[in-house]
Design a protein around this motif. Sequence first.
Motif, PDB file in Angstrom:
ATOM      1  N   UNK A  21       0.828  -1.251   0.087  1.00 53.67           N
ATOM      2  CA  UNK A  21      -0.003  -0.062   0.057  1.00 53.67           C
ATOM      3  C   UNK A  21       1.016   1.144  -0.056  1.00 53.67           C
ATOM      4  N   UNK A  22       0.624   2.264  -0.902  1.00 47.90           N
ATOM      5  CA  UNK A  22       1.483   3.637  -1.044  1.00 47.90           C
ATOM      6  C   UNK A  22       0.473   4.661  -1.038  1.00 47.90           C
ATOM      7  N   UNK A  23      -0.674   4.505  -1.211  1.00 52.35           N
ATOM      8  CA  UNK A  23      -1.690   5.562  -1.468  1.00 52.35           C
ATOM      9  C   UNK A  23      -2.648   5.498  -0.344  1.00 52.35           C
ATOM     10  N   UNK A  24      -2.936   6.701   0.132  1.00 51.61           N
ATOM     11  CA  UNK A  24      -3.987   7.135   1.077  1.00 51.61           C
ATOM     12  C   UNK A  24      -4.928   7.970   0.428  1.00 51.61           C
ATOM     13  N   UNK A  25      -6.181   7.407  -0.146  1.00 52.39           N
ATOM     14  CA  UNK A  25      -6.957   8.040  -1.097  1.00 52.39           C
ATOM     15  C   UNK A  25      -8.339   8.535  -0.164  1.00 52.39           C
ATOM     16  N   UNK A  26      -8.489   9.858  -0.516  1.00 51.90           N
ATOM     17  CA  UNK A  26      -9.782  10.455  -0.118  1.00 51.90           C
ATOM     18  C   UNK A  26     -10.704  10.606  -1.083  1.00 51.90           C
ATOM     19  N   UNK A 120       3.623   3.222   7.118  1.00 53.22           N
ATOM     20  CA  UNK A 120       4.871   3.854   7.117  1.00 53.22           C
ATOM     21  C   UNK A 120       4.699   4.744   5.726  1.00 53.22           C
ATOM     22  N   UNK A 121       3.554   5.576   5.340  1.00 51.11           N
ATOM     23  CA  UNK A 121       3.394   6.478   4.182  1.00 51.11           C
ATOM     24  C   UNK A 121       3.483   7.752   4.879  1.00 51.11           C
ATOM     25  N   UNK A 122       4.380   8.549   3.896  1.00 50.47           N
ATOM     26  CA  UNK A 122       4.573  10.218   4.694  1.00 50.47           C
ATOM     27  C   UNK A 122       2.985  10.855   4.362  1.00 50.47           C
ATOM     28  N   UNK A 123       2.898  11.756   5.299  1.00 54.47           N
ATOM     29  CA  UNK A 123       1.567  12.653   5.163  1.00 54.47           C
ATOM     30  C   UNK A 123       1.956  13.800   4.305  1.00 54.47           C
ATOM     31  N   UNK A 124       2.098  13.530   2.911  1.00 54.49           N
ATOM     32  CA  UNK A 124       2.255  14.459   1.987  1.00 54.49           C
ATOM     33  C   UNK A 124       1.249  14.394   0.751  1.00 54.49           C
ATOM     34  N   UNK A 125       1.022  15.891   0.347  1.00 55.69           N
ATOM     35  CA  UNK A 125      -0.036  15.727  -0.941  1.00 55.69           C
ATOM     36  C   UNK A 125       0.688  15.380  -2.120  1.00 55.69           C
ATOM     37  N   UNK A 126       0.153  14.150  -2.872  1.00 56.25           N
ATOM     38  CA  UNK A 126       0.774  13.818  -4.042  1.00 56.25           C
ATOM     39  C   UNK A 126       0.211  14.655  -5.239  1.00 56.25           C
ATOM     40  N   UNK A 127       1.324  14.883  -6.108  1.00 55.13           N
ATOM     41  CA  UNK A 127       0.549  15.225  -7.227  1.00 55.13           C
ATOM     42  C   UNK A 127      -0.140  14.354  -7.961  1.00 55.13           C
ATOM     43  N   UNK A 128      -0.911  14.615  -9.041  1.00 55.07           N
ATOM     44  CA  UNK A 128      -1.621  13.595  -9.807  1.00 55.07           C
ATOM     45  C   UNK A 128      -0.523  12.739 -10.424  1.00 55.07           C
ATOM     46  N   UNK A 138      -0.658  10.862   0.276  1.00 53.80           N
ATOM     47  CA  UNK A 138      -2.350  11.207   0.270  1.00 53.80           C
ATOM     48  C   UNK A 138      -2.531  11.806  -1.008  1.00 53.80           C
ATOM     49  N   UNK A 139      -3.735  11.355  -1.562  1.00 53.40           N
ATOM     50  CA  UNK A 139      -4.170  12.271  -2.583  1.00 53.40           C
ATOM     51  C   UNK A 139      -5.872  11.994  -2.796  1.00 53.40           C
ATOM     52  N   UNK A 140      -6.358  12.727  -3.552  1.00 50.36           N
ATOM     53  CA  UNK A 140      -7.827  12.429  -3.779  1.00 50.36           C
ATOM     54  C   UNK A 140      -8.258  11.791  -4.920  1.00 50.36           C
ATOM     55  N   UNK A 141      -9.263  10.922  -4.994  1.00 49.96           N
ATOM     56  CA  UNK A 141      -9.587  10.215  -6.021  1.00 49.96           C
ATOM     57  C   UNK A 141      -9.320  11.015  -7.529  1.00 49.96           C
ATOM     58  N   UNK A 142      -9.499  11.991  -7.725  1.00 48.10           N
ATOM     59  CA  UNK A 142      -9.370  12.746  -8.849  1.00 48.10           C
ATOM     60  C   UNK A 142      -7.981  12.728  -9.296  1.00 48.10           C
ATOM     61  N   UNK A 143      -7.137  12.876  -8.445  1.00 50.54           N
ATOM     62  CA  UNK A 143      -5.862  12.699  -8.858  1.00 50.54           C
ATOM     63  C   UNK A 143      -5.377  11.324  -9.658  1.00 50.54           C
ATOM     64  N   UNK A 144      -6.278  10.402  -9.612  1.00 51.53           N
ATOM     65  CA  UNK A 144      -5.808   9.123 -10.064  1.00 51.53           C
ATOM     66  C   UNK A 144      -6.291   9.029 -11.462  1.00 51.53           C
ATOM     67  N   UNK A 145      -6.992  10.160 -12.080  1.00 48.92           N
ATOM     68  CA  UNK A 145      -7.276  10.229 -13.402  1.00 48.92           C
ATOM     69  C   UNK A 145      -8.066   8.996 -13.896  1.00 48.92           C
ATOM     70  N   UNK A 146      -8.269   8.823 -15.455  1.00 47.73           N
ATOM     71  CA  UNK A 146      -8.822   7.800 -15.910  1.00 47.73           C
ATOM     72  C   UNK A 146      -8.895   6.275 -15.160  1.00 47.73           C
ATOM     73  N   UNK A 147      -7.460   6.112 -14.861  1.00 49.07           N
ATOM     74  CA  UNK A 147      -7.227   5.018 -14.489  1.00 49.07           C
ATOM     75  C   UNK A 147      -7.729   4.600 -13.213  1.00 49.07           C
ATOM     76  N   UNK A 148      -8.090   5.638 -12.387  1.00 49.62           N
ATOM     77  CA  UNK A 148      -8.837   5.407 -11.109  1.00 49.62           C
ATOM     78  C   UNK A 148     -10.170   5.533 -11.332  1.00 49.62           C
TER      79      UNK A 148
END
Length: 282
Positions: A21-26, A120-128, A138-148
């Motif tokens: 697991x590398x993504x925390x998704x909101x 052990x995931x950093x609490x940083x905002x990921x770019x898309x 950490x990212x939002x669902x929107x950041x995952x684009x069409x693949x998400x």
Amino acid sequence: MALKRVWIPSPNYSSRGGSGVRLIVLHTAEGARTIESLGGFFQGDVGASSHTGADDKVNTIGEYVKRSNKAWTQANYNPAAVAIELCGFASWSRDEWMNNHRNMLDNCAKWIAEEAAHFGIPITKLSAGAAQGSGRGVCQHADLGSGGGGHWDCGSGFPMDHVLDLARGGVPAPSEEDENLIASAVSESGVHHVFWVGEDGKTVWYRYQRRGESDWNDGGTLLKSNEKIVGLSASKSATGVLELFGRQADGGPVHTWQKPNQTAWSGGEEGKQRAAFTGLPK
Ligand SMILES: [Zn+2]
């Protein structure tokens, strides 16, 4: 206080297939307004789920899929993600989130902190780009684009920076929140004292019971701190002095004491409390 997780199991999950697991998704749930109704939805044959959900209840989230399994909520990224659905809407403005859904934001932040600590995931905002690449954060669902799945939640009004700031405040230690805020000790003359921190977090109150009596007497305010008190300790020294120590949120101590067979407390004002400890590390 650790976040309370209400377990409402969903049958809609599968194995991560060995993926880390590398993504925390909101997400925003876009319909359900409570963790219970969201849980009820995920219990249906809907081919969708989330690990957790948050609503406006204080310090409480719903949990639908255990984090070791894969929830079904962001298409290709499910194996690498742990997810929360906020019981709100992507169309909400920043003001709507900040003014009317503070508890939901707090719950989201605490959940992020707990998952980040676990994986052990950093609490940083990921770019898309980072979210869709190999970034950890950490990212939002929107950041995952069409693949998400091509969704736009949590929306442009979502106060992501505020939530991440809260999350970086860390997972408050339970002991600091509510377990160490009461203390008791028996004085040289056999008087049993109990001390506790009041609702404002800065005032120590006490009551006492004389030897051989069963009534408790109200001692009133014992001391007031200029900082929030996050821990209390009471004890009697070898020479019979009753000692009360408090730890302030900034790391500094507060201290007051009662000499044997006296009823007055000393050092109760701020200057003396601090002076007794000058030079101690915080
Ligand atoms: Zn979503």
